[in-house]
Design a protein around this motif. Structure first.
Motif, PDB file in Angstrom:
ATOM      1  N   THR A  75       5.084   3.298   7.759  1.00 45.54           N
ATOM      2  CA  THR A  75       4.041   3.095   6.747  1.00 45.54           C
ATOM      3  C   THR A  75       4.360   1.947   5.792  1.00 45.54           C
ATOM      4  OG1 THR A  75       5.060   4.732   5.261  1.00 45.54           O
ATOM      5  CG2 THR A  75       3.390   5.527   6.802  1.00 45.54           C
ATOM      6  N   LEU A  76       5.399   1.192   6.091  1.00 47.67           N
ATOM      7  CA  LEU A  76       5.854   0.125   5.202  1.00 47.67           C
ATOM      8  C   LEU A  76       4.815  -0.982   5.071  1.00 47.67           C
ATOM      9  CD1 LEU A  76       8.545  -0.381   3.692  1.00 47.67           C
ATOM     10  CD2 LEU A  76       9.208  -1.827   5.609  1.00 47.67           C
ATOM     11  N   GLY A  77       4.442  -1.304   3.838  1.00 51.89           N
ATOM     12  CA  GLY A  77       3.561  -2.433   3.576  1.00 51.89           C
ATOM     13  C   GLY A  77       2.108  -2.218   3.945  1.00 51.89           C
ATOM     14  N   ILE A  78       1.691  -0.983   4.113  1.00 52.95           N
ATOM     15  CA  ILE A  78       0.316  -0.683   4.502  1.00 52.95           C
ATOM     16  C   ILE A  78      -0.473  -0.237   3.271  1.00 52.95           C
ATOM     17  CG2 ILE A  78      -1.138   0.775   5.947  1.00 52.95           C
ATOM     18  CD1 ILE A  78       1.104   0.951   7.934  1.00 52.95           C
ATOM     19  N   ASP A  79      -1.726  -0.677   3.168  1.00 47.94           N
ATOM     20  CA  ASP A  79      -2.567  -0.303   2.038  1.00 47.94           C
ATOM     21  C   ASP A  79      -2.880   1.191   2.106  1.00 47.94           C
ATOM     22  OD1 ASP A  79      -5.442   0.151   3.289  1.00 47.94           O
ATOM     23  OD2 ASP A  79      -4.623  -1.655   4.230  1.00 47.94           O
ATOM     24  N   PRO A  80      -3.297   1.804   0.971  1.00 45.26           N
ATOM     25  CA  PRO A  80      -3.490   3.265   0.932  1.00 45.26           C
ATOM     26  C   PRO A  80      -4.428   3.810   2.001  1.00 45.26           C
ATOM     27  CG  PRO A  80      -3.483   2.377  -1.290  1.00 45.26           C
ATOM     28  CD  PRO A  80      -3.438   1.192  -0.358  1.00 45.26           C
ATOM     29  N   GLN A  81      -5.536   3.134   2.248  1.00 41.64           N
ATOM     30  CA  GLN A  81      -6.465   3.634   3.270  1.00 41.64           C
ATOM     31  C   GLN A  81      -5.828   3.566   4.653  1.00 41.64           C
ATOM     32  OE1 GLN A  81     -10.349   1.813   3.350  1.00 41.64           O
ATOM     33  NE2 GLN A  81     -10.872   2.708   5.338  1.00 41.64           N
ATOM     34  N   GLY A  82      -5.195   2.431   4.946  1.00 36.89           N
ATOM     35  CA  GLY A  82      -4.531   2.284   6.233  1.00 36.89           C
ATOM     36  C   GLY A  82      -3.417   3.292   6.411  1.00 36.89           C
ATOM     37  N   MET A  83      -2.731   3.611   5.314  1.00 37.82           N
ATOM     38  CA  MET A  83      -1.645   4.580   5.381  1.00 37.82           C
ATOM     39  C   MET A  83      -2.168   5.965   5.732  1.00 37.82           C
ATOM     40  SD  MET A  83       1.221   5.436   2.501  1.00 37.82           S
ATOM     41  CE  MET A  83       1.755   3.726   2.516  1.00 37.82           C
ATOM     42  N   GLN A  84      -3.263   6.373   5.103  1.00 41.79           N
ATOM     43  CA  GLN A  84      -3.821   7.691   5.403  1.00 41.79           C
ATOM     44  C   GLN A  84      -4.301   7.776   6.845  1.00 41.79           C
ATOM     45  OE1 GLN A  84      -3.659  10.463   3.553  1.00 41.79           O
ATOM     46  NE2 GLN A  84      -2.438   9.217   2.158  1.00 41.79           N
ATOM     47  N   GLU A  85      -4.891   6.694   7.349  1.00 40.89           N
ATOM     48  CA  GLU A  85      -5.328   6.675   8.745  1.00 40.89           C
ATOM     49  C   GLU A  85      -4.131   6.810   9.682  1.00 40.89           C
ATOM     50  OE1 GLU A  85      -7.398   3.010   9.045  1.00 40.89           O
ATOM     51  OE2 GLU A  85      -9.228   3.728   8.073  1.00 40.89           O
ATOM     52  N   LEU A  86      -3.043   6.109   9.347  1.00 42.00           N
ATOM     53  CA  LEU A  86      -1.849   6.151  10.183  1.00 42.00           C
ATOM     54  C   LEU A  86      -1.200   7.529  10.139  1.00 42.00           C
ATOM     55  CD1 LEU A  86       0.077   4.581  12.010  1.00 42.00           C
ATOM     56  CD2 LEU A  86       1.321   3.861   9.962  1.00 42.00           C
ATOM     57  N   LEU A  87      -1.100   8.121   8.955  1.00 42.51           N
ATOM     58  CA  LEU A  87      -0.514   9.457   8.829  1.00 42.51           C
ATOM     59  C   LEU A  87      -1.315  10.488   9.599  1.00 42.51           C
ATOM     60  CD1 LEU A  87       0.431   9.464   5.026  1.00 42.51           C
ATOM     61  CD2 LEU A  87       2.002   9.250   6.965  1.00 42.51           C
ATOM     62  N   SER A  88      -2.648  10.377   9.521  1.00 39.67           N
ATOM     63  CA  SER A  88      -3.512  11.293  10.265  1.00 39.67           C
ATOM     64  C   SER A  88      -3.295  11.150  11.765  1.00 39.67           C
ATOM     65  CB  SER A  88      -4.973  11.022   9.904  1.00 39.67           C
ATOM     66  OG  SER A  88      -5.842  11.844  10.651  1.00 39.67           O
TER      67      SER A  88
END
Length: 345
Positions: A164-177
């Motif tokens: 999740t390094l360097g990812i914007d908040p929306q992109g981070m939530q998509e990746l975590l999901s």
């Protein structure tokens, strides 16, 4: 959860006189998301390299799905997908073309490959960007394409280094999901090395805390939080009106209180026991209004800090953000490379 799929026994690694990993005994279950936490030089990356068969242990052994990681690295790589912290793609090729290249490298061709690419692009929400050059991708897009890339060979185990390094908040939530679905829907096992504790707390089933090559704690967030309190570590945040000298003096008199600090009228109280009942009674009887009170024992950041201190470390490593191996607590990262990463497996 299924059977044990990743296991290490007395796994150790030395670089000269430096012990990078010290007698690591770890067992990760099939379908589990396991978070490996640690500051710079803690041994996380070295552990991953030994699991991938890219460096040999000094002693001990590691196995994945029953295969010895040192003796059978090719077999291990056939069922393990690895996403490094700075995944690289050929920048002048599209996302689809990069996936096609990876598929062919893994012996997949024709309609089978094209169908798999289409399915994976949809799975990681990259269909609309599939035919754009990867040099135009954001970090979050590259990470999602990286997951599609390692899913090409349908691995049982996925190892991610700072995903999740360097990812914007929306992109981070998509990746975590997406990461959670890989575990819950596919039954894949995920091993995640990260210093971003809030994200780890959201998705990991268990975490292991690494300090100076030693695994100092391992378990669920709830288990570690209870152990911290059992070891007489309590951290209480309090905001009251008024926040005056009388209140500070009273708190310091409470048996078991070790330190009281104040910042912006928020008190941080360290104690060897739970003082909330006694403190609340004093506040109520003396006309104070409680604005905020929170016991921080179950917070992963607090758990990490206490285990870190218990292991005899100081906060210099804890807060250092510029070492070669990504450090603990705050997001930072390297610039993306222009060529194909040599670390994808």
């Amino acid at each position: 959860m299924g059977h044990t799929i990743i296991e290490t026994e007395e796994l150790s690694k030395r670089y000269g006189e430096t012990v990078a990993v010290n007698r690591l005994n770890l067992s990760i279950q099939e379908g589990e998301i396991f978070g490996l936490l640690g500051p710079n030089g803690a041994g996380k990356t070295t552990t991953i390299l030994m699991l991938l068969g890219l460096t040999e242990p000094f002693k001990g052994k590691a196995s994945i799905a029953g295969m010895d990681c040192t003796r059978n690295p090719i077999g291990v790589k056939s069922i393990v997908g690895y996403l490094p912290d700075n995944v690289g793609f050929y920048p002048d090729m599209t996302g689809r073309e990069n996936l096609r290249f990876t598929g062919k490298m893994n012996g997949i061709y024709g309609d089978e490959l094209e169908d798999r690419i289409e399915l994976l692009l949809e799975r990681v929400s990259m269909t609309d960007a599939a035919d754009k050059k990867t040099r135009t991708y954001s970090k979050g897009m590259r990470q999602r394409l990286g997951i599609a890339d390692i899913l090409i060979k349908d691995p049982k185990v996925i190892i991610m280094d700072e995903p999740t390094l360097g990812i914007d908040p929306q992109g981070m939530q998509e990746l975590l999901s997406l990461m959670r679905r890989l575990s819950e829907e596919d039954g894949r096992t995920l091993l995640i090395s990260s210093h971003q504790l809030y994200q780890i707390q959201q998705i990991c089933d268990r975490v292991g805390i690494f300090v100076s090559g030693n695994l100092v704690a391992c378990g669920t967030i709830e288990e570690l939080g209870k152990q911290v309190q059992k070891d007489n570590h309590y951290s209480l945040e309090l905001s009251a009106d008024p926040c005056d000298d009388r209140l500070l003096e009273q708190i310091r008199r409470i048996a078991g209180v070790s330190t009281v600090t104040s910042k912006d009228n928020v008190l941080s109280i360290q104690s060897g026991r739970d003082i909330r009942q006694e403190l609340t009674a004093f506040l109520g009887q003396n006309g104070y209004t409680i604005l905020h009170m929170h016991q921080r024992g179950g917070d992963l950041d607090e758990i990490y800090r206490l285990y870190f201190e218990k292991a005899g470390q100081n906060d210099e490593n804890h807060s250092n953000e510029e070492k070669k191996e990504p450090g603990f607590s705050f997001p930072f990262g390297k610039k993306a490379g222009k060529g194909k990463s040599q670390n994808r497996a």
